[in-house]
Each structure stands twice: as C-alpha cells, then as structure tokens.
Enzyme design. Structure first.
Site, PDB file in Angstrom:
ATOM      1  N   ASN A 144      -5.576  -6.549   1.913  1.00 43.92           N
ATOM      2  CA  ASN A 144      -4.928  -5.854   3.036  1.00 43.92           C
ATOM      3  C   ASN A 144      -6.297  -6.043   4.056  1.00 43.92           C
ATOM      4  OD1 ASN A 144      -2.581  -4.889   2.520  1.00 43.92           O
ATOM      5  ND2 ASN A 144      -3.419  -2.774   1.857  1.00 43.92           N
ATOM      6  N   PHE A 178      -7.991   7.082   2.901  1.00 48.11           N
ATOM      7  CA  PHE A 178      -6.848   6.131   2.647  1.00 48.11           C
ATOM      8  C   PHE A 178      -7.168   4.855   3.368  1.00 48.11           C
ATOM      9  CE2 PHE A 178      -4.912  10.217   1.760  1.00 48.11           C
ATOM     10  CZ  PHE A 178      -4.252   9.892   0.710  1.00 48.11           C
ATOM     11  N   GLU A 179      -6.859   3.810   2.749  1.00 47.73           N
ATOM     12  CA  GLU A 179      -7.012   2.327   3.574  1.00 47.73           C
ATOM     13  C   GLU A 179      -6.113   2.369   4.761  1.00 47.73           C
ATOM     14  OE1 GLU A 179      -4.419  -0.656   1.405  1.00 47.73           O
ATOM     15  OE2 GLU A 179      -4.579   0.810  -0.167  1.00 47.73           O
ATOM     16  N   THR A 180      -5.321   3.157   4.873  1.00 44.37           N
ATOM     17  CA  THR A 180      -4.553   3.176   6.044  1.00 44.37           C
ATOM     18  C   THR A 180      -5.264   3.782   7.429  1.00 44.37           C
ATOM     19  OG1 THR A 180      -3.507   5.201   5.257  1.00 44.37           O
ATOM     20  CG2 THR A 180      -2.408   3.333   5.108  1.00 44.37           C
TER      21      THR A 180
END
Lengths: 254, 327
Positions: free
Chosen positions: B107, A50-52
């Site tokens: 982002n 995930f990008e997180t």
C-alpha cells in the site's frame, strides 16, 4: 470460572500484550477487536490508527475494514495513506508503533505470507496480498501476529514472503536495511509463541487452559522449543463482559 | 474550457474519457467510496483491455475484473474485508485461472507511486520491502515490459543511498511513478467548476486524481461555488484538474460514503453468494449492471427502503446499529 470461546481467549491474549500509551497500527478482523479490547480494558491511553489515515479512532462500533466509515468518527485527524505510512517510516514515531495483523503462512522467524499458496504466477490459492502489513512490519517497533493453529500454516519456508519478520535470524533485519523491531508475539487458537532474543526463532510461550504443549506442536510443520511453555491465564469475567457488551454486542467476530 | 461543460451524465463521461486499453486508476478503499456508478457504466459500455492501478481495492475492482474489462492489474490488496474472506472473489478467480496479468506492491508503495505521478518525478524512495518477495518477484515478464512502453522496464530498483555511502541506510528501494490515462473517484461534494471535497479519509484519492491525464469525479452532491469556497480548507482537488463531473447520489453504493450512507451489507452478502460461480455472476451483472440503463434505474432496483436503512447519521458519519451480520 466463566465460559469463553477460543476467539475470546485469542483476542484477550493479544490485548494483554498492548501497553498503555502504545500507538497501535491495526489490520482487519481480529486485529481490530484486539486493539479495541486493549483500549477498553488494560490500555485506555493506547492510540489506534489505521493505514487508511484515521488517527486515534474512537471506534464506537467494530469496523469491518480499515477503510470503514467507523474508523473516521471522532479521530484527531482524518488523513490518508501517505500520512499513516509516513508515521510508520518516520524514525521518531515508527519505533513507538505496535502492529497487529494476521497471515496465511508463517515461518519460524515470523516472516509472513498473505499473498498466495504455490507458484506466485499461477498459484493454487490466491489471497488478498500484502496490503499495508509489509510496510508496517518493516518499520514498527514490534508486531503481534494472529494465526490459525494448523500444520500447513506453520512452515519451514513461506511460499511468498509478503511481510518481513526476523528474516533469517540474528542481524537479518539490519542486513536487509530495515530498522530495529520485529515480531514479538504469535497468537493462535491454542496458545502464544514468542521469539528467542538470541536466535530469533519462535518458541512456545503460553498455552490456553486445557491445552498441552504437544498438541500445539502437532499442529505445526516446524519443530519449536516447547520447554518454556506456561499457561495463559483464562479470561476474567470483567474482560469477557466488556468484550461482549461494549465491543462486539452484535457478535460480528466473537 | 467552459466550466458548465464539465457536468455531464455517466454515459458521456465514460464515453469521452475511458477508452479500450486505457490505464485506469480507481479511488476509494475496500468497502468505502468506490466509484460504483462509473464502474457500472464502464462495464455497460463494454470497455476492454484496461490496465488497472489500485492500492487496497474492493468492489469496483472486483467487478471490472469479473466483467472481463481488465487485462492487467497493479495492486497491493484485493478484497472487501469481511464480505470476501480470503480475498476479492473475482480477483482471486482471475489470478488462479491465469486470466489476467498482475503485479503485487504494498500500500505504501502504491501511495508513493501515485504521489510521484502527481508531483511529476519518475520515482520515489521507500525503506520497506527489502528482503521480501515484493521486491524479488516481478509479476510482469520482460516481454510484456518491452512490448508496452507505458510499463517501466523494472518493477522496482534497489540502490545505494547516494548521500551517505557509509551511513546506516545503505540500501533504498525506488518505485516508479504512475501516470494513468484516467482516474475515477467518488466524492461527497463537487461544485460546477470541479473543486472537490472529500469528507472523512481521503486514502490516496487526491494523489491518484492529480497523477492522471484525465479525471472523472462522481459526487453525491453538486454544490454552489460560493458554498464550497466558504470553507476552502476542506477541499482537496483544484477544479482545473477535473475533466468530468457526474452527479450520482448513492454513486458509491454498495460501498460506504462517510457522512452520507453506510455500506450495504445486504447487497454485499448477495454479491458474496452470486460472484463465485460464472453463471450466477453473469446473472448478477444482468440484474444490476446490464439490466438498468441509468444510475436512477439502479437506485430504483436497490429500492428506497434499503437506501434509507443505510442512510448515515450525520454526526457519526455511518449508520449506527446497522445489521451487519452474515446471512
């Protein structure tokens, strides 16, 4: 033949596209459940990240967001955004990644809008924004896109180009300074579209059982090639059982 | 500074370090580790004209906008995922109604902008975004950029790679650094000196924290210095960068705090019902923000039962089997 919903068909059509060993970058909602379905059904060695910053999340339960604590359990590394986008932009790892996400609008080259309808500065409707999808679609080896099959969503020109697809066609990405890769599959509630190797334009590849190619075309503002359409095999009992019992028992998405 | 002075209550931390017109960066991601107790206090103190920097942000961001504290935002994603389909409720409303200035980034761009700020360089390069409207369409007009010396003259710049003029990467995008007046984050643990331990994903909290002139950290637990130093590999932010520490158990509620508590679907569903209409949104603020004078009162209002329902399983970090269905 077992009964199934269109959502289940969509999720499985996406899952079937993921190969064992793929590194899967996924967005929220349908993307997440498709990645989980692939891991449980046809691609047990795929890696979900995930990008997180969660790398190889185990996903015992369906997360609601890519920032959900459910993506943090049992990972190999819990990092942050810089790490994840670094993996994508890295020329050795980025091409191994398959990205999955949804959008509000798409054009024939797979360029996506997740930002707004109408004028950017004073939109008729505002959406969340591009998040990490633009970055992922810029670097990933291939991308899978979820769309709702509606006329106003398949347009000649997106109102805001949030996320690059094939840009204006052959050579477009290279000209724009982007690495190789690009959208390979569009999954809707009626069928599956792919992009021509030469022209990079969208064509109808599969329709779900009981759906006619013309019906799909009627739900698009753009005209696409229907001549190559075949039928997507319906979900098997095994696929449906796993989806319902292991992946989404609370029926949060399916 | 005397280390003991850093531990203060919510009201004092916000009064001392958040001012009208400040540039503020908020930690957390959509529905996790939003600094909610600090956000409620900023609203209670009626701060105005804030310029907000976030990447993918949810509840704190949406509330600050809805409460009228915000003039401008730089953002890549506004929403709480499945709790606000189509985007953050007050965020969308403010943009559609022309109430705030806004500028979109991705982002990764926001991440690099915070990182540039933290490292003290004016910009960083990034390869994505070429040919997108993120590069082409600037949210802030020239007049606003000129009138405000804190805002870069350009949103971003596309330049030739100076190292390989004829190479394969001829064009590269540069994004400007962000150095907020203050960053607010919520962490699981902090010691009296200010060493911060974030468990689970850190998102860009560490970069945001280091980029800011002032840093306020709220935490679920204030721990002893000896304890936090027993396993220093798990700590992220040097204590001398922290200006205020606020002890606020459940201080991220209704968003999640890995290892401590899950998000609160009940409260998010309530917000989803009340936020769209100006009248019921005002009622929400009256109930949960203006109607309480402290974080303890807020927790009383949420109730012990609900808080125990979202208490995390210590091994999993979230609450397994939590009822997350829509009402």
């Amino acid at each position: 033949m077992p009964e199934y919903s269109l959502r289940e068909m969509m999720i499985l059509a996406a899952a079937r596209e993921i190969r064992d060993g793929d590194i899967v970058f996924c967005g929220t909602g349908m993307s997440m459940i498709a990645a989980m379905a692939a891991k449980h059904i046809n691609a047990p060695h795929s890696i979900i990240f995930f990008e997180t910053g969660g790398i190889d999340s185990q996903l015992l339960e369906l997360p609601f967001s890519v920032g959900d604590p459910r993506v943090m359990f049992g990972t190999s590394i819990n990092a942050g955004l810089a790490e994840s986008f670094g993996i994508l932009q890295n020329p050795f790892t980025g091409p191994k990644v398959v990205g999955i996400f949804g959008a509000a609008q798409i054009d024939r080259y797979g360029n996506l809008n997740t930002t707004c309808i109408g004028d950017y500065w004073r939109p008729k409707a505002r959406f969340p924004g591009c998040g990490g999808a633009c970055d992922a679609a810029s670097y990933a080896g291939r991308t899978i896109i979820f769309m709702k099959q509606e006329r106003r969503k398949f347009v000649e020109r997106v109102d805001y180009l949030s996320t690059p697809g094939w840009i204006p066609g052959p050579g477009g990405r290279t000209e724009a300074g982007l690495p190789e890769g690009g959208p390979t599959l569009v999954i809707t509630d009626m069928g599956v579209m792919r992009f021509d190797d030469e022209s990079r334009q969208m064509y109808l590849s599969r329709t779900y059982p009981g759906i006619d190619p013309q019906q799909v075309q009627q739900q698009m503002e753009i005209e696409i090639d229907l001549s190559r359409a075949a039928e997507e095999p319906p979900p098997t009992k095994e696929e449906l059982d796993l989806l319902r019992e292991r992946i989404d028992p609370q029926r949060l998405i399916i | 500074m005397d280390a003991e002075n850093k531990v203060m209550d919510l009201a004092e931390a916000v009064r001392r370090f958040v001012h009208d017109g400040d540039h503020v960066s908020i930690g957390g991601f959509t529905i996790t580790r939003n600094p909610m107790a600090l956000t409620y206090e900023i609203i209670r103190q009626g701060k105005k004209g804030l310029h907000i920097y976030v990447h993918s942000h949810g509840q704190a961001f949406d509330l600050l906008i809805g409460a009228g504290c915000v003039d401008a935002i730089e953002v890549s994603y506004g929403g709480t995922a499945r709790f606000s389909p189509g985007g953050g409720i007050r965020f969308r409303k403010a943009i559609e109604g022309g109430k705030i200035l806004f500028e979109d980034y991705t982002n990764f761009q926001m991440t690099l902008r915070f990182l540039a700020g933290a490292m003290g360089v004016p910009f960083l390069p990034i390869r994505s975004l070429l040919a997108t409207d993120v590069v082409k369409k600037w949210g802030f007009d020239e007049e606003f950029r000129k009138s405000n010396p804190r805002i870069p003259e350009k949103k971003m710049a596309v330049v030739d790679n100076p190292f390989f003029q004829n190479g394969r990467e001829e064009k590269i995008v540069l994004v400007p650094a962000i150095n907020p007046d203050v960053t607010i984050i919520h962490a699981q643990q902090v010691d009296h000196q200010g060493t911060v331990r974030i468990k689970g994903l850190t998102y860009t909290d560490v970069e945001q924290a280091k980029a800011a002139k002032y840093l306020i950290v709220s935490c679920d637990e204030l721990v002893e210095t000896e304890a936090i130093r027993e396993d220093p590999d798990q700590n992220q932010i040097p204590f001398f960068m922290v200006d205020a520490i606020v002890v606020a158990p459940y201080g991220a509620h209704p968003t999640a705090c890995y290892g401590y508590y899950d998000y609160d679907p009940h409260h998010f569903n309530l917000y989803k019902e009340m936020a769209p209409d100006d009248g019921t949104f005002r009622q929400y603020l009256d109930d949960y923000v203006f109607g309480v004078t402290s974080h303890e009162e807020y927790l009383d209002k949420i109730g012990k039962d609900r808080l125990s329902q979202i208490r995390a399983d210590p091994r999993l970090g979230y609450r397994p089997g939590l009822d997350r269905r829509e009402r």
